[in-house]
Design an enzyme around this catalytic site. Structure first.
Site, short mmCIF file in Angstrom:
data_model
loop_
_atom_site.label_atom_id
_atom_site.label_comp_id
_atom_site.label_asym_id
_atom_site.label_seq_id
_atom_site.Cartn_x
_atom_site.Cartn_y
_atom_site.Cartn_z
N GLU A 17 46.11 43.44 0.56
CA GLU A 17 46.44 42.37 1.51
C GLU A 17 45.35 42.11 2.54
O GLU A 17 45.09 40.97 2.89
CB GLU A 17 47.74 42.70 2.26
CG GLU A 17 48.96 42.84 1.39
CD GLU A 17 49.27 44.28 1.10
OE1 GLU A 17 48.32 45.06 0.88
OE2 GLU A 17 50.46 44.64 1.09
N ASP A 103 51.25 46.57 -0.63
CA ASP A 103 52.15 47.62 -0.14
C ASP A 103 53.37 47.77 -1.03
O ASP A 103 53.86 46.78 -1.61
CB ASP A 103 52.60 47.30 1.29
CG ASP A 103 51.46 47.33 2.28
OD1 ASP A 103 50.47 48.04 2.02
OD2 ASP A 103 51.54 46.63 3.31
N ASP A 105 56.54 47.93 -0.58
CA ASP A 105 57.84 47.58 -0.05
C ASP A 105 58.19 46.21 -0.62
O ASP A 105 57.45 45.67 -1.45
CB ASP A 105 57.85 47.58 1.49
CG ASP A 105 56.78 46.68 2.09
OD1 ASP A 105 56.16 45.88 1.33
OD2 ASP A 105 56.54 46.75 3.30
N GLU A 107 58.20 43.22 0.64
CA GLU A 107 57.24 42.16 0.93
C GLU A 107 55.96 42.34 0.11
O GLU A 107 55.41 41.38 -0.43
CB GLU A 107 56.91 42.13 2.43
CG GLU A 107 56.05 40.95 2.83
CD GLU A 107 55.87 40.86 4.33
OE1 GLU A 107 55.40 39.81 4.80
OE2 GLU A 107 56.19 41.83 5.04
N TYR A 327 51.87 55.15 5.22
CA TYR A 327 52.41 53.79 5.39
C TYR A 327 53.40 53.74 6.54
O TYR A 327 54.26 54.61 6.67
CB TYR A 327 53.08 53.34 4.09
CG TYR A 327 53.44 51.88 4.08
CD1 TYR A 327 52.47 50.91 4.31
CD2 TYR A 327 54.75 51.47 3.84
CE1 TYR A 327 52.79 49.57 4.29
CE2 TYR A 327 55.08 50.12 3.80
CZ TYR A 327 54.10 49.17 4.04
OH TYR A 327 54.41 47.84 4.02
N ARG A 329 55.65 51.30 7.52
CA ARG A 329 56.93 50.60 7.47
C ARG A 329 57.88 51.40 6.57
O ARG A 329 57.85 51.27 5.36
CB ARG A 329 56.75 49.18 6.95
CG ARG A 329 55.96 48.28 7.90
CD ARG A 329 55.99 46.82 7.47
NE ARG A 329 55.16 46.02 8.36
CZ ARG A 329 53.90 45.72 8.13
NH1 ARG A 329 53.32 46.13 7.01
NH2 ARG A 329 53.21 45.00 8.98
N HIS A 374 60.23 55.67 1.05
CA HIS A 374 58.91 56.15 1.41
C HIS A 374 59.01 57.47 2.16
O HIS A 374 60.08 57.92 2.53
CB HIS A 374 58.19 55.13 2.31
CG HIS A 374 58.13 53.75 1.72
ND1 HIS A 374 57.42 53.46 0.59
CD2 HIS A 374 58.70 52.60 2.13
CE1 HIS A 374 57.55 52.17 0.32
NE2 HIS A 374 58.32 51.63 1.24
#
Length: 945
Positions: A17, A103, A105, A107, A327, A329, A374
């Site tokens: 990203e 990532d 997740d 998103e 990570y 989040r 996670h």
């Protein structure tokens, strides 16, 4: 995807990203790997205004979503990402494999899916995931790839479509009934309601006063003195702040002491015989907190580092992308086996074997809707670097946050703190005539004998309402019957406190406990309600605006279910089911939007269609009491007197205390009578809702009585000069006659207006001062200025020096050269000689001299040129001499790091140069055809909250 027959190149393309992440990962992979950043999302659902005409007329026209065809979304590549997409396609042509390394997740999975859909690769595609950016983790991830998780993509796409439907259906209702330009959101409206409800509690709160007694006692010498607090009077427990309700009334059968009683007891204790009644001792154990989740990290960063949620996440993002932490989040408190080993070993090395328990600690997540996808947030790697080891690489907030994460992780695997807590009760019989016969005092003390995890870290605490001090202290050794000497006894008064406002930290905590939002949305949700004007900061506290009151009331009365906490949490649970592959996206969206006949649940579409009549005025009215209301108007909030002081607004009856007052005192002639305009006053932004009492409102109304007060006429033109109270402070202005005011275009005349100085009062300002204010800018004098012409010859010309009052304070101006003045009074008083003396000094800031950089960094990793922060016309900006980018709202100059500056420049370069539309020229048919084709290309989508 099946590979093509082209000759193999041996190259592999990795897409992540962010540029910073790409740079770090590229250093861990070999020369055959190309690592490129998509710079976030590359496509989104456009707004209807941005759609091509033929699409706008179809089923996507209203929402960008076809609600009648399984809620299919219409996606377009953002206009500022077209260059980036073209670059990725070019790199893909020379690659044998594509690795999507966004990532892991929802998103990140959705970004990977959008890349796949847009790039349409003809080579094998692999999903590469990792939770930390270290060499070992990246190489492991490259060797152990997986397929794209379509269930995660479905969950994220459902969220995006849901938010579009919610915003596009509800927001127009707010525009019509409250104020144009407002927005509603599935999570933001609920978060706003939480802040408003807390402010309502504060507004309804009534303070109570109570007294107690604190004594200082000793068994022998003053060195053994300790303090104790009065706990019971004649067998009844003494009331503390926790014994009062929010209405100010006492709860339960307790002794409520007033000043007289408390003072009498304190005086009597000084001469009484005091002895120990009982001694109780019990073991004390305190366990360490779990490693950080997104929520707890934001809370601690707010408490200990004074970082907003958005800034905490921004700093954490940089630490993650540069390989310092895992990570950021996540709502898991779990640690991997290697992390458990690293934390325990480091604790043992630093503090000794006694500080590490025999078995690793495992923390179970107990928050509603927890996802164990996670690890917790921890230092990256199989061996943790200590803060001392990274001190040479990290600065400011980055170092402070890394140290916080490191300490929390290490402490989570350390032994309990142990000690003992002693509680001592003292008794005394008071002399005759005292307010009580028998009193008891209580003292507690905790002694920590083994600090355990406290040697590494202690969690911060939010301010507790009506809390008593809880401190570590040692009491002297005492036994029952021990006689004590009274050193002092003092009575003290207290007032109960209202419920504390939410801070960003406590709001995040409350949202997590209620199951509202997700780790990736906490910071953005708080940022959204602040940016929308629903909430502002007063210190660390979140204060709702009156606008938020109006919006929340409309949502509560007409969209009750949509701002219900349990319903909002259940939607998160449903999204979890979709992410787990246990529910279907289209089925769920259909039930949400169209309703569910089986459960008689009304859908969003019918909810909006069947609103009926909404009393817009009633929605925007908040009753304060005593005949006063606050209304949210088109130009801001204001107070209005619906009944004069002392008059019941419902019955019209005058209370006895006002019955004998004069007609003018009771409101006659004040604009509150029948058929007249009610008295009104603008509410300044610095008055919080809970501060708007009837008394404060009438104070504003009294001040507003001077609003529009005619001070006299300007002798030069005969116009009335009036003093007014505006939203941004008091000011004076002139009143134009009807003929002059009606002029339009170039002939239009603006009335002269000037703000009052800080030391001026609207109620006492007089005509002479007002005329002086309106005379600004004032010509101080004229000086000779030497100028050089185009031919190189010098000449002298006359230049005025003027004194002006500007946005940033008073200043002098000579041509284009301006200098600041120290006080507003100098605008009237400064002489030409004094002005020339100021101009004789070297210029510190301004256009006449080149501004020195506000901050300097090293060479940019891309351009190799020095990066600096400068102050420009539109604010502070980062530049390397080639690329400029303005500092964001949350970028603080004092704490801005070199890494953040380099990151901002990289993002700016990735977006490409800003293009401005030019007026279209007449062209041939061929050119016109090209233009039409260009118009049909979808434009950048505007994201809705």
């Amino acid at each position: 995807m099946s590979p093509t027959t082209k000759a193999p190149t041996g190259r592999k393309l990795v897409i992540v990203e962010s540029p910073a992440k790409a740079k770090t990962i590229a250093g861990y992979l070999g020369p055959d790997w190309d690592v490129e950043a998509s710079v976030g999302h590359i496509r989104d659902i456009p707004t209807p205004s941005e759609m091509p005409a033929e699409i706008k007329k179809g089923p996507f026209g209203k929402f960008g979503v076809d609600v009648d065809n399984d809620f299919e979304p219409y996606y377009v590549v953002d206009s500022d990402k077209k260059k980036k997409v073209a670059e990725l396609k070019r790199l893909l042509k020379g690659a044998d494999e594509l690795y999507l390394a966004t990532d892991e997740d929802r998103e990140g999975e959705a970004i990977a899916w959008h890349l796949l859909e847009t790039l349409q690769p003809k080579v094998p595609v692999k999903r590469m995931v990792f939770h930390e950016i270290t060499k070992e983790a990246i190489q492991r991830a490259a060797s152990n790839t997986r397929d794209l998780d379509t269930a995660l993509v479905d969950a994220q796409e459902t969220r995006r479509i849901l938010d579009r439907l919610y915003g596009y259906e509800i927001s127009p209702v707010l525009w019509r009934k409250v104020k144009a330009g407002l927005s509603a959101g599935r999570v933001q409206s609920v978060a706003t309601r939480m802040v408003v409800e807390r402010e309502r509690e504060r507004m309804a709160f009534r303070s109570a006063n109570y007294w107690d007694v604190e004594g200082e006692f000793t068994p022998d010498a003053e060195s053994s003195a300790f303090t104790a607090r009065l706990s019971s009077v004649d067998g009844r427990r003494v009331a503390t702040g926790r014994d009062f309700g929010d209405d100010g009334h006492l709860k339960g059968d307790v002794a409520h002491l007033d000043e007289t009683a408390a003072t009498g007891i304190a005086t009597a204790v000084l001469t009484a015989d005091v002895s120990v009644v009982s001694v109780a001792e019990k073991p004390y154990t305190r366990r360490p907190s779990a490693p950080f989740t997104t929520s707890t990290l934001q809370q601690e960063a707010s408490r200990k580092l004074r970082l907003s949620s958005k800034n905490a996440m921004r700093v954490a993002q940089r630490l993650y992308e540069n390989g310092y932490i895992t990570y950021m989040r996540t709502d898991s408190t779990a640690l991997s086996q290697s992390a458990l080993t690293a934390a325990r070993q480091q604790a043992r090395d630093l503090y000794g074997g006694d500080y590490v328990p025999d078995a690793p600690r495992n923390y179970a997540k107990k928050v509603k809707n927890a996802q164990e996808a996670h690890e917790a947030i921890r230092p990256a790697g199989d061996r943790f670097r200590t803060p001392a080891q990274v001190a040479g690489e990290l600065r400011g907030d980055e170092f402070a946050l890394y140290e916080l994460i490191w300490k929390r992780t290490i402490a989570s695997q350390m032994a309990d703190a142990r000690g003992s807590t002693a509680t001592v009760k003292l008794g005394a019989d008071l002399a005759a005539g005292a307010p009580a016969e028998r009193v008891e005092f209580t003292a507690s003390g905790t002694v920590i004998t083994f600090r355990g995890f406290l040697a590494a870290y202690e969690e911060g605490r939010d301010e507790q309402r009506n809390a008593t001090a809880d401190e570590e202290r040692r009491l002297p050794r005492l036994g029952e019957g021990t006689a004590l000497t009274v050193i002092r006894a003092e009575a003290g008064g207290h007032d109960t406190s209202p419920p504390a406002r939410y801070t960003e930290a406590t709001l995040v905590k409350a949202m997590e406990e209620k199951g509202i939002g997700r780790p990736s949305t906490y910071a953005s949700t708080i940022g959204t309600i602040q940016d929308r004007g629903y909430v502002s900061n007063r210190g660390n506290a979140l204060v709702p605006s009156w606008l938020a009151f109006a919006v929340t009331r409309l949502m509560e009365e007409h969209f009750t279910r949509l701002v219900d906490y349990d319903f909002t949490a259940s939607m998160e649970e449903d999204l979890d089911e979709i992410a787990g592959g246990n529910a279907q996206r289209a089925t769920w969206l259909k039930r949400f939007y169209f309703g569910d006949e089986a459960s008689s649940s009304e859908g969003l579409r019918d909810l909006v269609a069947d609103l009926g009549d909404i009393d817009a005025r009633g929605i925007s009215t908040i009753e304060i009491g005593d005949g006063i209301v606050v209304r949210v108007g088109r130009y801001g909030p204001y107070v209005e007197e619906v009944a004069p002081a002392g008059v019941d607004p419902l019955t019209g009856e005058v209370s006895e205390s006002y019955a004998g007052d004069s007609a003018s005192d009771s409101g006659a002639g004040s604009g509150s009578g029948e058929g007249s305009t009610p008295r009104r006053a603008t509410i300044n932004d610095d008055i919080a809702p809970d501060e708007m009492t009837p008394e404060k409102a009438r104070e504003l109304l009294a001040t507003a009585a001077d609003d529009g007060r005619v001070l006299g006429q300007d002798p030069e033109n005969g116009r009335d000069i009036v003093a007014k109270a505006g939203r941004y402070g008091p000011y004076v202005t002139e009143v134009l006659d009807e003929e002059t005011a009606a002029l339009k275009g170039k002939a239009k005349v603006k009335p002269r207006t000037a703000s009052l100085f800080a030391d001026m009062d609207l109620a006492t300002i007089e005509l002479e001062t007002a005329l002086k204010l309106l005379s600004l800018p004032r010509v101080v004098g004229v000086v000779d200025e030497t100028v050089t012409g185009e031919d190189g010859k010098e000449s002298t010309k006359k230049v005025e020096i003027t004194a002006q009052n500007g946005r940033y304070g008073p200043y002098l101006k000579k041509g284009t050269d301006s200098r600041s003045l120290e006080t507003e009074q100098q605008l009237f008083d400064i002489t030409l000689e004094q002005a020339e003396a100021i101009y004789a000094q070297p210029k510190q800031r301004g256009r006449a001299a080149a501004k020195p950089p506000l901050k300097e960094f090293g060479p940019d990793p891309v351009s190799g040129k020095p990066v600096v922060v400068k102050d420009g016309r539109f604010g502070e900006y980062v530049t390397d001499g080639e690329t400029n980018t303005t500092l964001r709202r949350d970028d603080d100059l004092e704490t801005l790091t070199a890494e953040r500056a380099f990151e901002m420049l990289a993002e700016k370069r990735a977006k490409g140069p800003t293009t401005r539309k030019r007026a279209a020229k007449k062209t041939t048919k061929k050119s016109a055809a090209k233009k039409t084709a260009k118009k049909a290309t979808a434009k950048k989508a505007t994201k809705k909250a």
